[in-house]
Design an enzyme around this catalytic site. Sequence first.
Site, PDB file in Angstrom:
ATOM      1  N   GLY A 279       0.802  -1.218   0.000  1.00  0.00           N
ATOM      2  CA  GLY A 279       0.000   0.000   0.000  1.00  0.00           C
ATOM      3  C   GLY A 279       0.836   1.269   0.000  1.00  0.00           C
ATOM      4  CG  HIS A 280      -1.117   5.101   0.599  1.00  0.00           C
ATOM      5  ND1 HIS A 280      -0.792   6.074   1.507  1.00  0.00           N
ATOM      6  CD2 HIS A 280      -2.283   4.561   1.030  1.00  0.00           C
ATOM      7  CE1 HIS A 280      -1.715   6.144   2.439  1.00  0.00           C
ATOM      8  NE2 HIS A 280      -2.636   5.231   2.177  1.00  0.00           N
ATOM      9  CG  ASP A 281       2.579   7.582   1.554  1.00  0.00           C
ATOM     10  OD1 ASP A 281       3.489   8.345   1.197  1.00  0.00           O
ATOM     11  OD2 ASP A 281       1.381   7.746   1.234  1.00  0.00           O
ATOM     12  CB  THR A 282       4.135   0.609   2.791  1.00  0.00           C
ATOM     13  OG1 THR A 282       2.889   0.558   3.497  1.00  0.00           O
ATOM     14  CG2 THR A 282       5.005  -0.548   3.249  1.00  0.00           C
TER      15      THR A 282
ATOM     16  CB  CYS B  72       0.957   4.778   6.546  1.00  0.00           C
ATOM     17  SG  CYS B  72       0.273   6.031   5.443  1.00  0.00           S
TER      18      CYS B  72
END
Length: 310
Positions: A217-220, A237
Site C-alpha cells: 500500500g501507499h507510503d509503506t 503507511c
Amino acid sequence: MKFPKSYTLQEISQIIQSEYIGEANFSITGMNEIHVVEKGDIVFVDHPKYYDKALNSKATTILINKKVACPEGKALLISEDPFRDFNKLTTYFKPFVPASSAISESAQIGKGTIIQPNTFIGNNVSIGENCVVHSNVAIYDNCVIGNNVTIHAGSVLGADAFYYKNRPEGFDKLRSGGRVVLEDNVDIGALCTIDKGVTGDTTIGKGTKLDNQVHVGHDTIIGEKCLIASQTGIAGCVIIEDEVTLWGQVGTNSGITIGKKAVIMGQTGVTKSVPGGKSYFGTPIEESREKLKQLAYIKKIPEIIKKVEK
C-alpha cells in the site's frame, strides 16, 4: 512532495482561492501527509479530533477548515474543504500527463537493462543498470528503480493510493502525487501491485524479495533484505524494518511497524506494531509459541468437558 521552487503563502492561497493567516511572503516548499511532514510543508486537517496533531506537527503551514490560533512560526490556510484543496494542490504540482508511447521518451534506462515486450514505462521513470523488466509490466510516472532489479510479468508499480473520503454523494478520492522507489537488488514477483505514495515515496529497500501476488500500500517503507511470500497484503503507511520475513497470506493494518528480523507466520493478521527478533502467529497477532500453546489447550477442552460431566 517538494515543490520545484519555494512558494509564498499568498501564492498558494491564490491557487486554492483560500484565506490565509500569516505573513504573505511566508515560505512554503512542499506538501505532505501528517506522518511524513517536514519544515516548509503544508499538511491538511479537516476534523477537530486531529487539529492539535496537525498544528503541533513539523509542518509549518496548516490547511484547516476553522480559524484557530496560529502557532508561532507557522501559517494557516483557511478552507471550507481542506481535502478538496489538498487535491487541488496535488493536481497543480503533479498533474496527470497522458502517455504518448509505450516507453516514454523522458524515461531513463540504464546500461544492460532488458525491457521485454508489452511493457509500459511512464514519464520521468528512472531504471538503473542490469535490470530485467518482464512483459506486461506497468511502471507509472516518476517511479525510481535501482540497479540489478527484476520485475516479473504483470506487476504494476505506481498505481494510486486506496484513500477516500466518504461524502453524501459518494467516495471522494485523495489524489496521489508520490512515487514508488525500488532500491538495488530487489526482486518483484509476477502480478504484484505497489501503490505510490500520496505525497511521499513507497519504498522497498536493498535486497528485498517479493513473491508473486503481493500488494504493498501507499507510503509503506519496507527495509533491506526482507522476504515477503505470496498473497500477502500490506496496508498503507506501514514500516517494515530490515530482514523481516512475511509468510504467505499475511495481512496488516495501516500505520503499524514490524521490527527488525521479525518472522510473521502464514495467514497472520498483523493488527498492531510488533517488536523485532521474534516469531508471530495468528489473528489477533501473538508470539507464535504462546499462540501455539493456546491452540493446544483448546484441543484439550472436549476431554476436560467429558471429565467434568463424569
